[in-house]
Design a protein around this motif. Structure first.
Motif, PDB file in Angstrom:
ATOM      1  N   UNK A  28       0.804  -1.230   0.000  1.00  0.00           N
ATOM      2  CA  UNK A  28       0.000   0.000   0.000  1.00  0.00           C
ATOM      3  C   UNK A  28       0.839   1.283   0.000  1.00  0.00           C
ATOM      4  N   UNK A  32      -0.620   4.960  -0.793  1.00  0.00           N
ATOM      5  CA  UNK A  32      -0.722   5.886   0.328  1.00  0.00           C
ATOM      6  C   UNK A  32      -0.075   7.217  -0.044  1.00  0.00           C
ATOM      7  N   UNK A  36      -1.993  10.778  -0.429  1.00  0.00           N
ATOM      8  CA  UNK A  36      -1.614  11.946   0.364  1.00  0.00           C
ATOM      9  C   UNK A  36      -1.272  13.124  -0.548  1.00  0.00           C
ATOM     10  N   UNK A  66      -0.020   5.647  12.755  1.00  0.00           N
ATOM     11  CA  UNK A  66      -0.642   4.491  12.098  1.00  0.00           C
ATOM     12  C   UNK A  66       0.388   3.433  11.715  1.00  0.00           C
TER      13      UNK A  66
ATOM     14  N   UNK B  30      -8.052   5.108  -3.502  1.00  0.00           N
ATOM     15  CA  UNK B  30      -8.082   5.677  -2.156  1.00  0.00           C
ATOM     16  C   UNK B  30      -8.654   7.077  -2.102  1.00  0.00           C
ATOM     17  N   UNK B  47     -12.039  11.328   5.876  1.00  0.00           N
ATOM     18  CA  UNK B  47     -11.098  10.217   6.110  1.00  0.00           C
ATOM     19  C   UNK B  47      -9.687  10.684   5.799  1.00  0.00           C
ATOM     20  N   UNK B  48      -8.758  10.254   6.598  1.00  0.00           N
ATOM     21  CA  UNK B  48      -7.350  10.514   6.322  1.00  0.00           C
ATOM     22  C   UNK B  48      -6.780   9.308   5.580  1.00  0.00           C
ATOM     23  N   UNK B  49      -5.863   9.523   4.631  1.00  0.00           N
ATOM     24  CA  UNK B  49      -5.336   8.396   3.845  1.00  0.00           C
ATOM     25  C   UNK B  49      -4.731   7.278   4.692  1.00  0.00           C
ATOM     26  N   UNK B  50      -3.993   7.681   5.740  1.00  0.00           N
ATOM     27  CA  UNK B  50      -3.271   6.658   6.496  1.00  0.00           C
ATOM     28  C   UNK B  50      -4.214   5.666   7.204  1.00  0.00           C
ATOM     29  N   UNK B  51      -5.213   6.139   7.967  1.00  0.00           N
ATOM     30  CA  UNK B  51      -6.152   5.155   8.547  1.00  0.00           C
ATOM     31  C   UNK B  51      -7.000   4.461   7.490  1.00  0.00           C
ATOM     32  N   UNK B  53      -6.083   3.373   4.567  1.00  0.00           N
ATOM     33  CA  UNK B  53      -5.403   2.193   4.016  1.00  0.00           C
ATOM     34  C   UNK B  53      -5.278   1.067   5.027  1.00  0.00           C
ATOM     35  N   UNK B  54      -5.255   1.433   6.320  1.00  0.00           N
ATOM     36  CA  UNK B  54      -5.261   0.356   7.327  1.00  0.00           C
ATOM     37  C   UNK B  54      -6.596  -0.384   7.289  1.00  0.00           C
ATOM     38  N   UNK B  56      -8.595  -0.546   4.683  1.00  0.00           N
ATOM     39  CA  UNK B  56      -8.670  -1.294   3.419  1.00  0.00           C
ATOM     40  C   UNK B  56      -7.876  -2.597   3.521  1.00  0.00           C
ATOM     41  N   UNK B  57      -6.699  -2.493   4.162  1.00  0.00           N
ATOM     42  CA  UNK B  57      -5.880  -3.704   4.329  1.00  0.00           C
ATOM     43  C   UNK B  57      -6.667  -4.779   5.069  1.00  0.00           C
ATOM     44  N   UNK B  60      -9.558  -6.125   2.890  1.00  0.00           N
ATOM     45  CA  UNK B  60      -9.081  -7.022   1.828  1.00  0.00           C
ATOM     46  C   UNK B  60      -8.770  -8.391   2.432  1.00  0.00           C
ATOM     47  N   UNK B  61      -8.114  -8.393   3.599  1.00  0.00           N
ATOM     48  CA  UNK B  61      -7.765  -9.657   4.259  1.00  0.00           C
ATOM     49  C   UNK B  61      -9.009 -10.457   4.637  1.00  0.00           C
ATOM     50  N   UNK B  83     -10.395  -0.345  -5.666  1.00  0.00           N
ATOM     51  CA  UNK B  83     -10.996  -1.333  -4.774  1.00  0.00           C
ATOM     52  C   UNK B  83     -12.450  -1.571  -5.157  1.00  0.00           C
TER      53      UNK B  83
END
Lengths: 330, 120
Positions: A28, A32, A36, A66, B30, B47-51, B53-54, B56-57, B60-61, B83
């Motif tokens: 990712x 990411x 950003x 994070x 994203x 939404x912030x990108x960093x949380x 993608x967590x 989304x990860x 996906x899992x 996605x």
């Protein structure tokens, strides 16, 4: 957002993304970063560069938090071998208790092996890998006189050494190693004998070495046999005066003569190994007679030379030249 | 850990719900998800990108979301992942929507919303 600002932020993001575990980063990381950058573009459109900087700070905090949380979660998800370490340690202890002699010998052998390897590496590192403490060390050439009666080579008598030094084919300095007696002073009650070198005024210029403190010799000091000035190695300065910089300009007694300390060399400086002088802690002008002897060609000792060749001159070319005639008068 | 994902995700947290909702009509990358959520909530949820993608990860899992094999838009950026909601994800989203509708339709909640008395 300007391309430059974009590059800076992109670099910062790549750096910050190291907080994430590698598996997350691989999958990712690019997304990411791109997301950003989109977000920062939007910030730039509404708040300009100040908006980008404000958001970058928030972004850095968020990514670090994070990333580290993801690391913790990643570790938790991985299957852990429960109790394996403990049982391994117990069986090692049992094995040592059964045959202590054998395991003791193994540890000693291993220790010796590591020690020997470390020693060899230290030598290889010092001789081959670590750069010499002078600029362009490949240009340096060392000269002396072959002595048929002995294996190896020696120095040249003062006048001949001085004549060879002034040959136009190279720029050279004369160097002579000797021992010097350092008399006790207020801080050091014991007299010591230290390895010293008499060098011509251009020695440090040729080596390309600048003193860490103070100065080195001038040509005038080189030409005057009564110049009582000295330059100290960093090691001697720390060993004997604890790195006290007020030693500069003070008088110390060398071979019974008051001598002014004018400079301290940078840490790690040593004469080229090819001069076979070993460690040197004290440098004085080459014209200072050894141990207070007279101004005399013989008594001033024998000198080796170290220099840099003039452009277009090779070592072979220098070797094939006729020996210069020594000057009669000093 | 081995519980049914439907059960595990219920009730859906607001950000999970809105991410799934954003993906319910089309595949998105994203930033597309962030914009869609912002629009759908009139900017109340950013939404912030960093949380993101967590989340989304994790989705996906768990097989709720999958990476879209083809791009939704012809000129889409090749470097970005898109996605897509999986059938399981759609079931979870529908279950949550039903839960919300039922909740909103319950008498005490309705009474509260129109400024009535305290629910008992």
């Amino acid at each position: 957002m300007s391309p430059r600002l974009r590059r800076v932020v992109s670099g910062l993001l790549s750096l910050l993304s190291r907080c994430y575990p590698a598996t997350f980063r691989d999958r990712y990381g690019d997304d990411l970063r791109l997301t950003y950058l989109d977000r920062l573009n939007a910030e730039h459109a509404s708040g300009g560069t100040a908006g980008v900087l404000r958001y970058s700070l928030r972004m850095a905090g968020r990514v670090i938090w994070d990333g580290l949380s993801e690391r913790v979660e990643d570790r938790r998800r991985r299957p852990r071998p429960s109790g394996r370490w403990r049982s391994d340690l117990l069986s090692i202890r049992r094995a040592i208790a059964r045959r202590p002699g054998f395991y003791g010998a193994a540890v000693v052998t291993f220790g010796l092996g590591v020690g020997a390897t470390a020693s060899v590496f230290s030598v290889v590192d010092a001789v081959l890998l670590r750069p010499l403490p002078y600029p362009s060390p490949r240009e340096l050439v060392v000269a002396g006189m072959a002595i048929p009666e002995f294996e190896g080579w020696g120095g040249l008598a003062w006048r001949l050494a001085d004549a060879v030094r002034r040959d136009g084919a190279w720029e050279a300095a004369t160097v002579r190693g000797h021992q010097a007696d350092l008399a006790p002073d207020a801080q050091n009650p014991a007299a010591v004998r230290i390895p010293a070198a008499g060098v011509s005024g251009n020695f440090f210029t040729i080596m390309g070495t600048r003193p860490a403190l103070g100065r080195t010799f001038t040509f005038a000091e080189d030409a005057t046999p009564t110049s009582r000035v000295a330059v100290l190695s960093d090691a001697l300065w720390h060993r004997r005066w604890g790195g006290d910089s007020t030693i500069l300009g003070r008088s110390i007694r060398i071979n019974g003569e008051p001598t002014e300390v004018i400079g301290i060399l940078p840490p790690g400086f040593h004469p080229p190994e090819a001069l076979s002088m070993g460690r040197v802690d004290l440098y004085v002008p080459a014209t200072v007679p050894v141990e207070g002897r007279d101004w005399d060609n013989y008594q001033r000792g024998y000198f080796r030379l170290v220099g840099r060749l003039a452009p277009g001159v090779t070592v072979a070319g220098l070797q094939n030249r006729d020996a210069p005639h020594p000057r009669r008068d000093p | 850990m081995d519980r049914d994902p439907l059960e595990r995700y219920a009730p859906l947290k607001p950000d999970f719900f809105h991410i799934l909702l954003a993906l319910s009509d089309q595949d998105r990358h994203g930033y597309g998800i962030i914009k869609a959520v912002e629009e759908a909530t009139d900017g109340r949820l950013q939404l912030e990108p960093s949380p993101l993608y967590r989340r989304l990860r994790r989705m996906v899992e768990d097989g709720i979301v999958t990476e879209a094999p083809e791009r939704a838009i012809a000129d889409a950026d090749e470097r970005r992942r898109y996605y897509r909601l999986t059938p399981l994800g759609r079931r979870i989203l529908r279950a949550e929507a039903e839960r919300l509708v039922n909740l909103a339709g319950s008498a005490p909640v309705r009474r509260l919303a129109i400024g009535g008395g305290r629910p008992r």
